[in-house]
Design a protein around this motif. Structure first.
Motif, PDB file in Angstrom:
ATOM      1  N   VAL A 129      30.283  55.340  45.509  1.00 32.31           N
ATOM      2  CA  VAL A 129      30.762  55.371  46.762  1.00 32.31           C
ATOM      3  C   VAL A 129      28.787  54.900  47.101  1.00 32.31           C
ATOM      4  CG1 VAL A 129      30.070  56.970  49.099  1.00 32.31           C
ATOM      5  CG2 VAL A 129      31.983  57.548  47.336  1.00 32.31           C
ATOM      6  N   ARG A 130      28.601  55.441  46.414  1.00 30.54           N
ATOM      7  CA  ARG A 130      26.714  54.753  46.478  1.00 30.54           C
ATOM      8  C   ARG A 130      26.962  53.200  45.952  1.00 30.54           C
ATOM      9  NH1 ARG A 130      22.477  58.823  44.473  1.00 30.54           N
ATOM     10  NH2 ARG A 130      22.755  60.231  46.685  1.00 30.54           N
ATOM     11  N   LYS A 131      27.221  52.616  45.219  1.00 33.84           N
ATOM     12  CA  LYS A 131      27.816  51.565  44.861  1.00 33.84           C
ATOM     13  C   LYS A 131      28.349  50.180  45.923  1.00 33.84           C
ATOM     14  CE  LYS A 131      27.797  52.298  39.731  1.00 33.84           C
ATOM     15  NZ  LYS A 131      28.521  52.513  38.610  1.00 33.84           N
ATOM     16  N   ASN A 132      29.323  51.266  46.282  1.00 31.43           N
ATOM     17  CA  ASN A 132      30.476  50.464  46.908  1.00 31.43           C
ATOM     18  C   ASN A 132      29.274  49.764  48.547  1.00 31.43           C
ATOM     19  OD1 ASN A 132      32.923  50.312  45.802  1.00 31.43           O
ATOM     20  ND2 ASN A 132      33.687  52.194  46.240  1.00 31.43           N
ATOM     21  N   LEU A 133      28.690  51.201  48.666  1.00 28.86           N
ATOM     22  CA  LEU A 133      28.070  51.534  50.616  1.00 28.86           C
ATOM     23  C   LEU A 133      27.092  49.671  49.763  1.00 28.86           C
ATOM     24  CD1 LEU A 133      27.358  52.063  52.933  1.00 28.86           C
ATOM     25  CD2 LEU A 133      25.721  53.543  51.849  1.00 28.86           C
TER      26      LEU A 133
ATOM     27  N   GLY B 107      32.583  50.674  55.897  1.00 22.66           N
ATOM     28  CA  GLY B 107      32.827  51.620  55.821  1.00 22.66           C
ATOM     29  C   GLY B 107      33.650  52.355  55.707  1.00 22.66           C
ATOM     30  N   ALA B 108      35.485  51.652  56.316  1.00 21.91           N
ATOM     31  CA  ALA B 108      36.415  52.214  55.772  1.00 21.91           C
ATOM     32  C   ALA B 108      36.068  51.960  54.135  1.00 21.91           C
ATOM     33  CB  ALA B 108      37.460  50.805  55.954  1.00 21.91           C
ATOM     34  N   VAL B 109      35.676  51.128  52.905  1.00 28.45           N
ATOM     35  CA  VAL B 109      35.795  51.232  51.811  1.00 28.45           C
ATOM     36  C   VAL B 109      35.187  51.927  51.121  1.00 28.45           C
ATOM     37  CG1 VAL B 109      36.028  49.676  49.918  1.00 28.45           C
ATOM     38  CG2 VAL B 109      36.785  48.675  51.626  1.00 28.45           C
ATOM     39  N   THR B 110      34.327  52.878  52.528  1.00 27.47           N
ATOM     40  CA  THR B 110      32.802  53.385  51.082  1.00 27.47           C
ATOM     41  C   THR B 110      34.009  54.861  51.458  1.00 27.47           C
ATOM     42  OG1 THR B 110      31.195  51.622  51.544  1.00 27.47           O
ATOM     43  CG2 THR B 110      30.313  54.560  51.108  1.00 27.47           C
ATOM     44  N   GLY B 111      34.411  55.032  52.452  1.00 23.81           N
ATOM     45  CA  GLY B 111      35.022  55.987  53.450  1.00 23.81           C
ATOM     46  C   GLY B 111      36.289  56.747  52.680  1.00 23.81           C
ATOM     47  N   GLY B 112      37.135  55.711  52.184  1.00 19.75           N
ATOM     48  CA  GLY B 112      38.247  55.821  51.013  1.00 19.75           C
ATOM     49  C   GLY B 112      37.788  55.844  49.755  1.00 19.75           C
TER      50      GLY B 112
END
Length: 65
Positions: free
Chosen positions: A6-10, A49-54
């Motif tokens: 999650v942190r990496k994607n964000l 937001g969508a990628v991190t939330g997913g």
């Protein structure tokens, strides 16, 4: 430092958003630099937001008992 997905994607999403936003402002040749900046920030942050939330939801689902 960035151990979770999650942190990496964000982090990756925010860097990509910043690069695209700055490029769109530089490329905008007419007087619409503010509109281009707003549009690219809205789109970039929405996708981030969508990628991190997913990713967060998938991690929660996998770690649930």
């Amino acid at each position: 430092m960035l151990k979770s997905r999650v942190r990496k994607n964000l982090a990756i999403g925010l860097v990509i958003t910043a690069v695209i936003a700055s490029l769109s402002v530089v490329i905008a040749d007419d007087g619409s630099k503010v509109e281009e900046l707003k549009k690219s920030l809205i789109i970039g942050l929405s996708v981030t937001g969508a990628v991190t939330g997913g990713t967060w939801l998938l991690q929660r689902r996998r770690s649930a008992p």
